[in-house]
Motif scaffolding. Structure first.
Motif, PDB file in Angstrom:
ATOM      1  N   SER A 113       0.831  -1.198   0.000  1.00  0.00           N
ATOM      2  CA  SER A 113       0.000   0.000   0.000  1.00  0.00           C
ATOM      3  C   SER A 113       0.868   1.252   0.000  1.00  0.00           C
ATOM      4  O   SER A 113       1.792   1.380   0.814  1.00  0.00           O
ATOM      5  CB  SER A 113      -0.903  -0.001   1.239  1.00  0.00           C
ATOM      6  OG  SER A 113      -1.443   1.270   1.476  1.00  0.00           O
ATOM      7  N   GLU A 114       0.581   2.168  -0.905  1.00  0.00           N
ATOM      8  CA  GLU A 114       1.338   3.420  -0.948  1.00  0.00           C
ATOM      9  C   GLU A 114       1.204   4.178   0.360  1.00  0.00           C
ATOM     10  O   GLU A 114       2.176   4.747   0.862  1.00  0.00           O
ATOM     11  CB  GLU A 114       0.864   4.290  -2.110  1.00  0.00           C
ATOM     12  CG  GLU A 114       1.266   3.773  -3.478  1.00  0.00           C
ATOM     13  CD  GLU A 114       0.872   4.739  -4.585  1.00  0.00           C
ATOM     14  OE1 GLU A 114       0.280   5.794  -4.276  1.00  0.00           O
ATOM     15  OE2 GLU A 114       1.173   4.445  -5.763  1.00  0.00           O
ATOM     16  N   ASP A 115      -0.001   4.197   0.923  1.00  0.00           N
ATOM     17  CA  ASP A 115      -0.230   4.957   2.158  1.00  0.00           C
ATOM     18  C   ASP A 115       0.543   4.361   3.329  1.00  0.00           C
ATOM     19  O   ASP A 115       1.222   5.084   4.065  1.00  0.00           O
ATOM     20  CB  ASP A 115      -1.730   4.994   2.484  1.00  0.00           C
ATOM     21  CG  ASP A 115      -2.520   5.848   1.503  1.00  0.00           C
ATOM     22  OD1 ASP A 115      -1.904   6.728   0.859  1.00  0.00           O
ATOM     23  OD2 ASP A 115      -3.735   5.635   1.373  1.00  0.00           O
ATOM     24  N   SER A 116       0.472   3.044   3.491  1.00  0.00           N
ATOM     25  CA  SER A 116       1.119   2.439   4.652  1.00  0.00           C
ATOM     26  C   SER A 116       2.638   2.424   4.519  1.00  0.00           C
ATOM     27  O   SER A 116       3.354   2.768   5.465  1.00  0.00           O
ATOM     28  CB  SER A 116       0.598   1.015   4.868  1.00  0.00           C
ATOM     29  OG  SER A 116       0.859   0.213   3.733  1.00  0.00           O
ATOM     30  N   VAL A 117       3.149   2.049   3.343  1.00  0.00           N
ATOM     31  CA  VAL A 117       4.603   1.999   3.154  1.00  0.00           C
ATOM     32  C   VAL A 117       5.193   3.403   3.155  1.00  0.00           C
ATOM     33  O   VAL A 117       6.200   3.674   3.820  1.00  0.00           O
ATOM     34  CB  VAL A 117       4.961   1.264   1.847  1.00  0.00           C
ATOM     35  CG1 VAL A 117       6.464   1.313   1.598  1.00  0.00           C
ATOM     36  CG2 VAL A 117       4.496  -0.182   1.897  1.00  0.00           C
ATOM     37  N   GLY A 118       4.546   4.327   2.409  1.00  0.00           N
ATOM     38  CA  GLY A 118       5.038   5.702   2.374  1.00  0.00           C
ATOM     39  C   GLY A 118       4.987   6.361   3.733  1.00  0.00           C
ATOM     40  O   GLY A 118       5.903   7.089   4.127  1.00  0.00           O
ATOM     41  N   ARG A 150       4.584  10.336  -2.006  1.00  0.00           N
ATOM     42  CA  ARG A 150       3.987   9.359  -2.907  1.00  0.00           C
ATOM     43  C   ARG A 150       4.817   9.217  -4.194  1.00  0.00           C
ATOM     44  O   ARG A 150       5.017   8.114  -4.703  1.00  0.00           O
ATOM     45  CB  ARG A 150       2.557   9.786  -3.244  1.00  0.00           C
ATOM     46  CG  ARG A 150       1.747   8.734  -3.998  1.00  0.00           C
ATOM     47  CD  ARG A 150       0.337   9.256  -4.244  1.00  0.00           C
ATOM     48  NE  ARG A 150      -0.373   9.485  -3.001  1.00  0.00           N
ATOM     49  CZ  ARG A 150      -1.123   8.569  -2.383  1.00  0.00           C
ATOM     50  NH1 ARG A 150      -1.240   7.368  -2.912  1.00  0.00           N
ATOM     51  NH2 ARG A 150      -1.750   8.864  -1.264  1.00  0.00           N
ATOM     52  N   ASN A 151       5.316  10.344  -4.720  1.00  0.00           N
ATOM     53  CA  ASN A 151       6.116  10.298  -5.941  1.00  0.00           C
ATOM     54  C   ASN A 151       7.414   9.524  -5.741  1.00  0.00           C
ATOM     55  O   ASN A 151       7.837   8.752  -6.600  1.00  0.00           O
ATOM     56  CB  ASN A 151       6.421  11.713  -6.438  1.00  0.00           C
ATOM     57  CG  ASN A 151       5.218  12.374  -7.076  1.00  0.00           C
ATOM     58  OD1 ASN A 151       4.270  11.703  -7.475  1.00  0.00           O
ATOM     59  ND2 ASN A 151       5.248  13.699  -7.159  1.00  0.00           N
ATOM     60  N   THR A 152       8.065   9.757  -4.585  1.00  0.00           N
ATOM     61  CA  THR A 152       9.301   9.029  -4.285  1.00  0.00           C
ATOM     62  C   THR A 152       9.037   7.540  -4.171  1.00  0.00           C
ATOM     63  O   THR A 152       9.786   6.713  -4.702  1.00  0.00           O
ATOM     64  CB  THR A 152       9.914   9.554  -2.976  1.00  0.00           C
ATOM     65  OG1 THR A 152      10.320  10.913  -3.153  1.00  0.00           O
ATOM     66  CG2 THR A 152      11.123   8.730  -2.559  1.00  0.00           C
ATOM     67  N   LEU A 153       7.959   7.189  -3.498  1.00  0.00           N
ATOM     68  CA  LEU A 153       7.634   5.772  -3.328  1.00  0.00           C
ATOM     69  C   LEU A 153       7.309   5.118  -4.667  1.00  0.00           C
ATOM     70  O   LEU A 153       7.733   3.987  -4.944  1.00  0.00           O
ATOM     71  CB  LEU A 153       6.452   5.620  -2.370  1.00  0.00           C
ATOM     72  CG  LEU A 153       6.084   4.180  -2.002  1.00  0.00           C
ATOM     73  CD1 LEU A 153       7.246   3.493  -1.304  1.00  0.00           C
ATOM     74  CD2 LEU A 153       4.839   4.166  -1.112  1.00  0.00           C
ATOM     75  N   GLY A 164      -3.027  -2.180  -7.856  1.00  0.00           N
ATOM     76  CA  GLY A 164      -1.900  -1.696  -7.086  1.00  0.00           C
ATOM     77  C   GLY A 164      -0.625  -2.448  -7.376  1.00  0.00           C
ATOM     78  O   GLY A 164      -0.479  -3.098  -8.413  1.00  0.00           O
ATOM     79  N   VAL A 165       0.312  -2.379  -6.422  1.00  0.00           N
ATOM     80  CA  VAL A 165       1.638  -2.986  -6.559  1.00  0.00           C
ATOM     81  C   VAL A 165       1.740  -4.180  -5.623  1.00  0.00           C
ATOM     82  O   VAL A 165       1.388  -4.090  -4.447  1.00  0.00           O
ATOM     83  CB  VAL A 165       2.737  -1.951  -6.243  1.00  0.00           C
ATOM     84  CG1 VAL A 165       4.118  -2.597  -6.277  1.00  0.00           C
ATOM     85  CG2 VAL A 165       2.679  -0.792  -7.238  1.00  0.00           C
ATOM     86  N   PHE A 166       2.246  -5.279  -6.153  1.00  0.00           N
ATOM     87  CA  PHE A 166       2.342  -6.528  -5.398  1.00  0.00           C
ATOM     88  C   PHE A 166       3.755  -7.094  -5.498  1.00  0.00           C
ATOM     89  O   PHE A 166       4.454  -6.896  -6.489  1.00  0.00           O
ATOM     90  CB  PHE A 166       1.361  -7.567  -5.947  1.00  0.00           C
ATOM     91  CG  PHE A 166      -0.090  -7.198  -5.791  1.00  0.00           C
ATOM     92  CD1 PHE A 166      -0.846  -7.726  -4.754  1.00  0.00           C
ATOM     93  CD2 PHE A 166      -0.688  -6.321  -6.685  1.00  0.00           C
ATOM     94  CE1 PHE A 166      -2.184  -7.377  -4.607  1.00  0.00           C
ATOM     95  CE2 PHE A 166      -2.020  -5.970  -6.544  1.00  0.00           C
ATOM     96  CZ  PHE A 166      -2.772  -6.495  -5.508  1.00  0.00           C
TER      97      PHE A 166
END
Length: 268
Positions: A82-87, A94-97, A117-119
């Protein structure tokens, strides 16, 4: 008097010589001006790229962290990142992630699924076989090219000791990580930063393969004994025997994992 006049004339030069000198001086001034203008343009271009450089560097650092986590088994295959949890956990934009995700997708560690999403990638038997093909090319060559002993095997020994401690503590995930570190240390004997970088990605992919094994203790424990054997042979200065042991080791490991993949596929 004539000699003095001739000498003075020679030193000052005639009209054509003075013109040529002036032309050369003018040409130098033009060249200097052109170089200065070109240099200013390049500097301005680099200054415009400064923000991009900083962002890319941060993304590479984030990718390094996530790659290490994958190599340690923290993110199993199929895990959605998840972008939110990992970031949020890493404190990055968000852009860096997303740039870090892109880098790891290029390394075949992650996969982007449209509208999902990303897996973390789920590897196939073909992936497994290719990973071991690369491992033979790089790991065996690293040992083959060692030259004259003694060899600097401190990192190899540290990985073996870490694995033995993990086995004593029944920390099977740590044992798997120590095994990865052992093979990284084998490659590092070549003294090649490019080989080291290549193997970091390959061994992170390998960790995704390890998740196929239902009982990590039964899979990793026998190889811990073989790690120790390879270390002792290297300490004894016998690179030829170490390469032979390593090649046999890789053959057996690949065979076990391929069998596990085959059983899993047959149950589907």
């Amino acid at each position: 008097m004539a000699i003095g006049a001739k000498g003075a004339k020679s030193r000052s030069g005639g009209p054509s010589e003075r013109a040529e000198g002036a032309e050369r001086a003018g040409g130098a001034e033009v060249t200097d001006a052109a170089e200065h203008s070109r240099g200013s343009g390049l500097a301005a271009g680099l200054e415009a790229d400064r923000a991009l450089l900083g962002r890319t560097s941060t993304a590479e650092r984030v990718a390094d962290i996530l790659r290490d986590r994958i190599a340690e088994g923290f993110f199993p295959p199929g895990t959605r990142l998840s972008e939110d949890s990992v970031g949020g956990a890493l404190g990055v934009s968000r852009n860096t992630l997303r740039e870090a995700f892109r880098l790891l997708t290029h390394e075949r560690l992650l996969v982007h699924e449209l509208n999902r999403g990303v897996f973390v990638r789920v590897l196939t038997v073909d992936d497994l076989n290719d990973i071991y093909r690369v491992r033979r090319l790089v790991e065996c060559a690293a040992v083959r090219g060692l030259g004259e002993p003694p060899y600097a095997v401190e990192a190899v020994e540290a990985a073996v000791l870490a694995g033995e401690r993990a086995a004593q503590d029944r920390a099977w995930q740590d044992l798997s990580t120590a095994n990865i570190r052992f093979h990284q240390a084998i490659v590092s004997l070549a003294g090649s930063p490019r080989a080291d970088e290549l193997m970091r990605g390959v061994l992170a992919e390998l960790r995704l393969v390890f998740h196929i094994m239902a009982d990590p203790r039964r899979f990793h424990a026998p190889y811990l004994v073989r790690n120790r054997q390879i270390l002792e042979v290297l300490q004894g200065g016998d690179a030829v025997e170490a390469e032979r042991l390593l090649a046999s080791y890789l053959d057996d490991s690949q065979g076990q994992l391929a069998d596990a993949y085959g059983r899993k596929m047959s149950r589907r």
